[in-house]
Design a protein around this motif. Structure first.
Motif, PDB file in Angstrom:
ATOM      1  N   SER A  58       0.810  -1.219   0.000  1.00 48.82           N
ATOM      2  CA  SER A  58       0.000   0.000   0.000  1.00 48.82           C
ATOM      3  C   SER A  58       0.848   1.276   0.000  1.00 48.82           C
ATOM      4  O   SER A  58       0.311   2.367  -0.203  1.00 48.82           O
ATOM      5  CB  SER A  58      -0.929   0.024   1.221  1.00 48.82           C
ATOM      6  OG  SER A  58      -0.215   0.342   2.410  1.00 48.82           O
ATOM      7  N   LEU A  59       2.149   1.147   0.219  1.00 52.77           N
ATOM      8  CA  LEU A  59       3.024   2.310   0.223  1.00 52.77           C
ATOM      9  C   LEU A  59       3.100   2.913  -1.178  1.00 52.77           C
ATOM     10  O   LEU A  59       2.969   2.194  -2.168  1.00 52.77           O
ATOM     11  CB  LEU A  59       4.424   1.931   0.729  1.00 52.77           C
ATOM     12  CG  LEU A  59       4.497   1.478   2.181  1.00 52.77           C
ATOM     13  CD1 LEU A  59       5.913   0.999   2.504  1.00 52.77           C
ATOM     14  CD2 LEU A  59       4.058   2.555   3.132  1.00 52.77           C
ATOM     15  N   PRO A  60       3.326   4.225  -1.261  1.00 52.09           N
ATOM     16  CA  PRO A  60       3.391   4.862  -2.581  1.00 52.09           C
ATOM     17  C   PRO A  60       4.496   4.271  -3.455  1.00 52.09           C
ATOM     18  O   PRO A  60       5.526   3.832  -2.963  1.00 52.09           O
ATOM     19  CB  PRO A  60       3.721   6.321  -2.248  1.00 52.09           C
ATOM     20  CG  PRO A  60       3.416   6.490  -0.813  1.00 52.09           C
ATOM     21  CD  PRO A  60       3.538   5.156  -0.171  1.00 52.09           C
ATOM     22  N   THR A  61       4.246   4.272  -4.736  1.00 56.04           N
ATOM     23  CA  THR A  61       5.243   3.789  -5.684  1.00 56.04           C
ATOM     24  C   THR A  61       6.088   4.927  -6.236  1.00 56.04           C
ATOM     25  O   THR A  61       7.061   4.687  -6.944  1.00 56.04           O
ATOM     26  CB  THR A  61       4.578   3.043  -6.848  1.00 56.04           C
ATOM     27  OG1 THR A  61       3.645   3.917  -7.488  1.00 56.04           O
ATOM     28  CG2 THR A  61       3.872   1.788  -6.355  1.00 56.04           C
ATOM     29  N   GLU A  62       5.733   6.144  -5.908  1.00 53.38           N
ATOM     30  CA  GLU A  62       6.493   7.327  -6.319  1.00 53.38           C
ATOM     31  C   GLU A  62       7.014   8.039  -5.086  1.00 53.38           C
ATOM     32  O   GLU A  62       6.347   8.051  -4.038  1.00 53.38           O
ATOM     33  CB  GLU A  62       5.595   8.286  -7.117  1.00 53.38           C
ATOM     34  CG  GLU A  62       5.016   7.697  -8.374  1.00 53.38           C
ATOM     35  CD  GLU A  62       6.046   7.513  -9.469  1.00 53.38           C
ATOM     36  OE1 GLU A  62       6.990   8.335  -9.545  1.00 53.38           O
ATOM     37  OE2 GLU A  62       5.910   6.559 -10.244  1.00 53.38           O
ATOM     38  N   ARG A  63       8.164   8.673  -5.208  1.00 54.33           N
ATOM     39  CA  ARG A  63       8.712   9.467  -4.109  1.00 54.33           C
ATOM     40  C   ARG A  63       7.870  10.705  -3.896  1.00 54.33           C
ATOM     41  O   ARG A  63       7.390  11.313  -4.850  1.00 54.33           O
ATOM     42  CB  ARG A  63      10.122   9.927  -4.419  1.00 54.33           C
ATOM     43  CG  ARG A  63      11.142   8.867  -4.308  1.00 54.33           C
ATOM     44  CD  ARG A  63      12.485   9.517  -4.502  1.00 54.33           C
ATOM     45  NE  ARG A  63      13.513   8.513  -4.530  1.00 54.33           N
ATOM     46  CZ  ARG A  63      14.749   8.751  -4.179  1.00 54.33           C
ATOM     47  NH1 ARG A  63      15.119   9.962  -3.801  1.00 54.33           N
ATOM     48  NH2 ARG A  63      15.648   7.812  -4.225  1.00 54.33           N
ATOM     49  N   ALA A  64       7.726  11.078  -2.630  1.00 56.01           N
ATOM     50  CA  ALA A  64       7.053  12.345  -2.331  1.00 56.01           C
ATOM     51  C   ALA A  64       7.967  13.477  -2.756  1.00 56.01           C
ATOM     52  O   ALA A  64       9.183  13.411  -2.588  1.00 56.01           O
ATOM     53  CB  ALA A  64       6.749  12.441  -0.847  1.00 56.01           C
ATOM     54  N   SER A  65       7.404  14.520  -3.340  1.00 50.46           N
ATOM     55  CA  SER A  65       8.255  15.633  -3.799  1.00 50.46           C
ATOM     56  C   SER A  65       8.261  16.777  -2.821  1.00 50.46           C
ATOM     57  O   SER A  65       7.602  16.865  -1.888  1.00 50.46           O
ATOM     58  CB  SER A  65       7.808  16.131  -5.154  1.00 50.46           C
ATOM     59  OG  SER A  65       6.425  16.281  -5.227  1.00 50.46           O
TER      60      SER A  65
END
Length: 65
Positions: A58-65
Motif C-alpha cells: 500500500s506504500l506509494p510507488t512514487e517518491r514524495a516531492s
C-alpha cells in the motif's frame, strides 16, 4: 533427515524491521495510525506476515516531492 525452512507467520517490530529494512519508528507509527495491523501478546505487538506484506504494497510507488 532434512530440516525444513518455514516462512515466518508473524514478526515482532524488530523482526519486521529486519525483514523489510523499514525503520522501527516508521513501523510503530504505521501501527499507531492504524495503517498496519498489530495483534498483541501482552504488551508486545505481533505483526502477521500477510498484514506486513499488504502494508508494504500500500506504500506509494512514487517518491514524495
Amino acid at each position: 533427515m532434512t530440516a525444513l525452512a518455514l516462512a515466518a507467520l508473524a514478526y515482532s517490530v524488530a523482526g519486521a524491521t529486519k525483514a523489510t529494512s523499514i525503520g522501527e519508528t516508521r513501523i510503530k507509527e504505521a501501527i499507531s495510525k492504524g495503517d498496519l495491523v498489530a495483534h498483541y501478546n501482552g504488551n508486545r505487538p505481533v505483526i502477521l506476515a500477510a498484514d506486513l506484506a499488504s502494508w508494504i504494497e500500500s506504500l506509494p510507488t512514487e517518491r514524495a516531492s
